[in-house]
Design a protein around this motif. Sequence first.
Motif, PDB file in Angstrom:
ATOM      1  N   THR A  71       0.854  -1.188   0.000  1.00  0.00           N
ATOM      2  CA  THR A  71       0.000   0.000   0.000  1.00  0.00           C
ATOM      3  C   THR A  71       0.891   1.239   0.000  1.00  0.00           C
ATOM      4  N   THR A 125     -10.021  -4.235  12.859  1.00  0.00           N
ATOM      5  CA  THR A 125      -9.583  -2.845  12.995  1.00  0.00           C
ATOM      6  C   THR A 125      -9.510  -2.387  14.446  1.00  0.00           C
ATOM      7  N   GLU A 138      -7.450   0.154   9.035  1.00  0.00           N
ATOM      8  CA  GLU A 138      -8.542   0.967   8.492  1.00  0.00           C
ATOM      9  C   GLU A 138      -8.017   2.136   7.668  1.00  0.00           C
ATOM     10  N   ASN A 139      -6.772   2.508   7.909  1.00  0.00           N
ATOM     11  CA  ASN A 139      -6.213   3.690   7.241  1.00  0.00           C
ATOM     12  C   ASN A 139      -5.295   3.352   6.072  1.00  0.00           C
ATOM     13  N   LYS A 168      -4.072   2.843   2.520  1.00  0.00           N
ATOM     14  CA  LYS A 168      -4.517   3.406   1.238  1.00  0.00           C
ATOM     15  C   LYS A 168      -3.650   2.842   0.120  1.00  0.00           C
ATOM     16  N   ASN A 215      -5.287   7.148  -3.701  1.00  0.00           N
ATOM     17  CA  ASN A 215      -5.202   6.948  -2.253  1.00  0.00           C
ATOM     18  C   ASN A 215      -6.517   6.444  -1.646  1.00  0.00           C
ATOM     19  N   GLN A 216      -7.086   5.436  -2.280  1.00  0.00           N
ATOM     20  CA  GLN A 216      -8.345   4.860  -1.802  1.00  0.00           C
ATOM     21  C   GLN A 216      -8.092   3.849  -0.682  1.00  0.00           C
ATOM     22  N   SER A 217      -9.071   3.689   0.204  1.00  0.00           N
ATOM     23  CA  SER A 217      -8.956   2.716   1.287  1.00  0.00           C
ATOM     24  C   SER A 217      -8.866   1.300   0.718  1.00  0.00           C
ATOM     25  N   SER A 264     -12.283  -3.391   2.918  1.00  0.00           N
ATOM     26  CA  SER A 264     -13.715  -3.181   2.740  1.00  0.00           C
ATOM     27  C   SER A 264     -14.442  -4.493   3.041  1.00  0.00           C
TER      28      SER A 264
END
Length: 252
Positions: free
Chosen positions: A125, A182, A189-190, A192, A197-199, A202
């Motif tokens: 990430t 989380t 949860e953070n 990206k 820079n999407q999470s 999900s």
Amino acid sequence: MIASDDEHFTEHVEEENYFVSMTDMMVGLVFIFIILMMYYALQFRKESDSRKASNQERTQILTQLRDELKKSDPKLKVIIVQESGILRLPASSLFDSGEDALTPSGRTTAEYLAKALYKVIPCYTNYEPRSPSCSPTSASIKVEALFIEGHTDTTPFAGRPGINNNLELSVKRASNTYARLTSVEPQLENLKSGPTNQSVLSISGYGDKRPANPETDAASKAMNRRIDLRILMAAPPGEEVKKIQDDTGLHQ
């Protein structure tokens, strides 16, 4: 009126010029076609190499996650579905039948999973600083998304307040698994990824719509009650493909 020899000669020359021009044009079109085919073949090759590199790294991620879980609990049943990019945990290791709340042992299993995810996934990430344990190619090959998927068997759910059917049960189980992960490792949860820079993390729920085994016997139903972690990879940029090939030996 009879045409002169000069006129016949002129017509003959014009016809020859016409056919020469048509031939030149056809040769030119064939040349352009060949160039286009070579271009698309090269693009396809780059795309294919990029896809292979991503799939190879995804398999490595799944293997690392499984090994980390096995270190924490050697008896835990963990299945890798390599072609789909899935790490699979039977629902029985997390939930009681018909329930969405994690059991005490399920909470422990989710804790192990959270720690394994936090050890492995940040390498793929935009997370900084990068760990020294990250593989060289993980800087280029990113995890696009990691879905926590809830699945049930086809046995109709009796229903209770807040949950009416198998689809809602699967969503609730996925949501509770996400919440446990989380809470153990809040940084998950953070995480990206990608240029926007999407999470990464999900959830999704499918009820009984995506069975792992289409049969309806007891063993097959047990296989269908599960939590899947599905990893989607983002293909590396074209200029990175050769470097990845060199790092992984993929070009050999």
